[in-house]
Scaffold this active site. Structure first.
Site, short mmCIF file in Angstrom:
data_model
loop_
_atom_site.label_atom_id
_atom_site.label_comp_id
_atom_site.label_asym_id
_atom_site.label_seq_id
_atom_site.Cartn_x
_atom_site.Cartn_y
_atom_site.Cartn_z
N VAL B 25 0.82 -1.22 0.00
CA VAL B 25 0.00 0.00 0.00
C VAL B 25 0.85 1.27 0.00
O VAL B 25 0.33 2.37 -0.10
CB VAL B 25 -1.00 0.03 1.19
CG1 VAL B 25 -2.08 -1.00 1.01
CG2 VAL B 25 -0.29 -0.15 2.53
N GLU B 27 5.30 2.94 -0.02
CA GLU B 27 6.75 2.73 0.08
C GLU B 27 7.39 4.00 0.62
O GLU B 27 7.09 5.10 0.16
CB GLU B 27 7.33 2.38 -1.29
CG GLU B 27 8.77 1.94 -1.22
CD GLU B 27 9.14 0.92 -2.30
OE1 GLU B 27 10.25 0.37 -2.20
OE2 GLU B 27 8.34 0.68 -3.22
N THR B 29 11.17 5.76 2.62
CA THR B 29 12.63 5.80 2.46
C THR B 29 13.27 4.47 2.85
O THR B 29 14.22 4.02 2.23
CB THR B 29 13.22 6.91 3.36
OG1 THR B 29 12.34 8.02 3.34
CG2 THR B 29 14.59 7.33 2.91
N TYR B 30 12.75 3.87 3.91
CA TYR B 30 13.42 2.70 4.48
C TYR B 30 12.72 1.37 4.22
O TYR B 30 13.14 0.36 4.72
CB TYR B 30 13.63 2.90 5.98
CG TYR B 30 14.65 3.97 6.28
CD1 TYR B 30 16.00 3.74 6.08
CD2 TYR B 30 14.25 5.22 6.74
CE1 TYR B 30 16.95 4.71 6.34
CE2 TYR B 30 15.19 6.20 7.01
CZ TYR B 30 16.54 5.94 6.81
OH TYR B 30 17.47 6.90 7.07
N GLY B 31 11.64 1.39 3.47
CA GLY B 31 10.99 0.10 3.21
C GLY B 31 9.56 0.24 2.76
O GLY B 31 9.06 1.33 2.53
N LYS B 32 8.91 -0.91 2.65
CA LYS B 32 7.55 -0.96 2.10
C LYS B 32 6.51 -1.07 3.21
O LYS B 32 6.80 -1.51 4.31
CB LYS B 32 7.43 -2.18 1.18
CG LYS B 32 8.39 -2.15 -0.02
CD LYS B 32 8.22 -3.42 -0.86
CE LYS B 32 9.05 -3.34 -2.13
NZ LYS B 32 10.47 -3.57 -1.92
N LYS B 48 4.67 -2.26 8.36
CA LYS B 48 5.71 -1.37 7.84
C LYS B 48 7.05 -2.09 7.98
O LYS B 48 7.51 -2.33 9.10
CB LYS B 48 5.71 -0.06 8.64
CG LYS B 48 6.40 1.10 7.97
CD LYS B 48 6.16 2.35 8.81
CE LYS B 48 6.61 3.62 8.14
NZ LYS B 48 6.27 4.81 8.94
N ASP B 150 6.26 16.97 10.64
CA ASP B 150 6.01 16.60 9.24
C ASP B 150 4.51 16.43 8.99
O ASP B 150 4.09 15.48 8.35
CB ASP B 150 6.77 15.33 8.88
CG ASP B 150 6.86 15.11 7.36
OD1 ASP B 150 6.70 16.09 6.61
OD2 ASP B 150 7.06 13.96 6.93
#
Lengths: 188, 317
Positions: B25, B27, B29-32, B48, B150
């Site tokens: 669902v 992606e 910076t560090y993974g899916k 995650k 953020d």
């Protein structure tokens, strides 16, 4: 301890933390009763490192270039770790690895600009692979409980400050590494 | 929240064995991120996956902060719930961390886009409800000494059925309560970035989040970003064109900020020109969220008490 930034405070703090950790480690080394129940963890070295705790912590302070607060926070982490992992008390075989890991994790959590694991591994005299393993185990050992509230931070600072002023041997029953329970109730 | 492993290295059921991945669902910076089913309970979760194969770096600081902060904040209904953290290995035998979250079926970015595509306005009461939930969630974060840093529509998860909103993606969040080295300048998506950050302030406060909340508020009404700059300079100029170029009178200390220069001089315009669909009370709240001087910007807690929310049924929120 708002004066952490002043140049003569940190060397004193480093020296005091070193002597405190040295006494805790030596006390646990002698406690044969505890040794029976101790688990061997990734933090446990096969031999006692030849570098003293003070020299090691001074080296970390010299090269880590992190916020002075990180050393207080690292100390909070060590306290939490020993409370959560009573079968892994700080001793002469694991204190160095616990120190480098706690400072690195504190810097990563606290500072926006910090050195990576490979750098800390060099500073600590271990491989990057080992540093990565230590980090993951330390985080799970803490239950990822990394945030330090202002109340907790101030309480640890105040305690360290009063002990530094006294500069006399601590009674281990009241020493900071077993004070966590009352501090946690009050501040966490 | 459970923890899958102790410092003593106790192994338990791996993430691969515990979950069935249904679809990717997202992606980062560090993974899916996957929608997955927990095999034991049949519960749908968001998984995650954080790669740790960046050997030089170890655990990404975003993961470290997100887990630690959610460990504290996850009990609030307006903060996404982190249910578990598991450690596993990928095909190459490298360590992988799995963060197990409650599953939410959409986010505010998609929600706004769906209205933009159909040409419909988001109902005013829906905007009010979403804004109240956002203020409530941020007030909870700030009350626990956490800056999100953020906030943007994409990081606000939603449940379409219940219209429940939850703050997510706390990878850039940080505790602002203990003295540290200067904060980084490189936070927050440009469009939602507060002027003090754009001007190089290195010590900033909860007010940076409130600015973002204000930008999101306006976007809910117009379905367009309020300040859509494509560089830091352009972003500032967008802000100045609407709110007027700041000076020492309206914002004491502004000219001392690191990246302050002489900028074109604009007079402030009425917010109603940029956000025409918003009523008077809404405009008043928005203006307090978009105050130049950070210390004058309304707090999340105070925002919840604003008269704009008086006619909202807060019982279920």
């Amino acid at each position: 301890m708002a004066e952490l930034e002043s140049p003569n405070v940190m060397p004193k703090l480093i020296s005091f933390l070193s002597s405190l950790l040295k006494r805790v480690a030596e006390s646990n080394d002698l406690n044969q009763q505890q040794l029976i129940h101790q688990k061997v963890s990734v933090f446990h070295g096969l031999t006692r490192p030849t570098i003293s705790i003070q020299s090691y912590l001074e080296r970390i302070f010299k090269y880590a270039n992190c916020s002075p607060s990180c050393f207080i926070v690292a100390y909070v982490y060590l306290d939490r770790f020993t409370q959560r992992q009573p079968s892994l008390p700080i001793n002469s075989f694991n204190v160095h690895r616990l120190l480098i890991t706690s400072v690195m994790v504190a810097a990563k959590f606290m500072d926006d600009l910090y050195y990576n694991n490979a750098y800390y591994a060099k500073v600590g005299g271990i491989t990057t692979i080992e540093m990565n393993f230590l980090e993951v185990d330390f985080l799970f050992g803490l239950g990822f409980h990394l945030n330090v509230t202002p109340g907790t931070f101030q309480a640890y600072c105040a305690h360290l400050q009063s002990e530094m002023l006294l500069m006399q041997p601590l009674n281990f029953a009241d020493s900071f590494l077993s004070l966590g329970k009352s501090l946690n109730k009050a501040h966490l | 929240m459970e923890m899958e492993k102790t410092g003593a290295g106790v192994a338990v059921l791996s993430a691969k064995e515990a979950f069935e991945k249904l679809e990717k669902v997202g992606e980062g910076t560090y993974g899916k991120v996957y929608r997955a089913r927990e095999k034991a309970t049949g519960k749908i979760v968001a998984l995650k996956k954080t790669r740790l194969h960046e050997d030089q770096e170890g655990v990404p600081p975003t993961t470290l902060r997100e887990v630690s902060i959610l460990r504290m904040l996850s009990r609030d209904p307006h903060v996404v719930r982190l249910m578990d953290v598991k450690q596993g290995q990928n095909k190459e035998g490298k360590t992988v961390l799995y963060l197990v979250f409650e599953y939410m079926d959409t986010d505010l970015k998609k929600f706004i886009r769906s209205f933009r595509q159909t040409g419909q306005s988001i109902p005013p009461q829906t905007i009010k409800s979403l804004m109240y939930q956002l203020c409530k969630g941020i007030a909870f974060c700030h009350g626990h000494g956490i800056l999100h840093r953020d906030l943007k529509p994409h990081n606000l998860l939603m449940d379409r059925k219940t219209m429940m909103l939850k703050i997510a993606d706390l990878g850039l969040a940080r505790a602002f309560t203990v003295p540290i080295k200067k904060y980084t300048h490189e936070i927050l998506t440009l469009w939602y970035r507060a002027p003090e950050v754009l001007l190089g302030a290195t010590h900033y406060s909860m007010a940076v989040d409130i600015w973002s909340v204000g930008c999101i508020f306006a976007e809910l009404v117009t379905k367009q970003a309020l300040f859509a700059g494509d560089s830091e300079l352009q972003q500032l100029l967008h802000i100045f064109r609407l709110l007027g170029t700041p000076n020492e009178e309206v914002w004491p200390g502004v000219s001392k900020l690191k990246d302050w220069h002489e900028y074109p001089q604009w007079n402030p315009k009425s917010l109603s020109t940029a956000v025409p669909g918003l009523d008077e009370l809404g405009l008043d709240l928005l203006s307090q969220m978009l105050e130049y001087e950070p210390s004058k910007r309304i707090s999340a807690k105070k925002a919840m008490e604003h008269a704009y929310f008086n006619d909202l049924d807060k019982g279920h929120l």
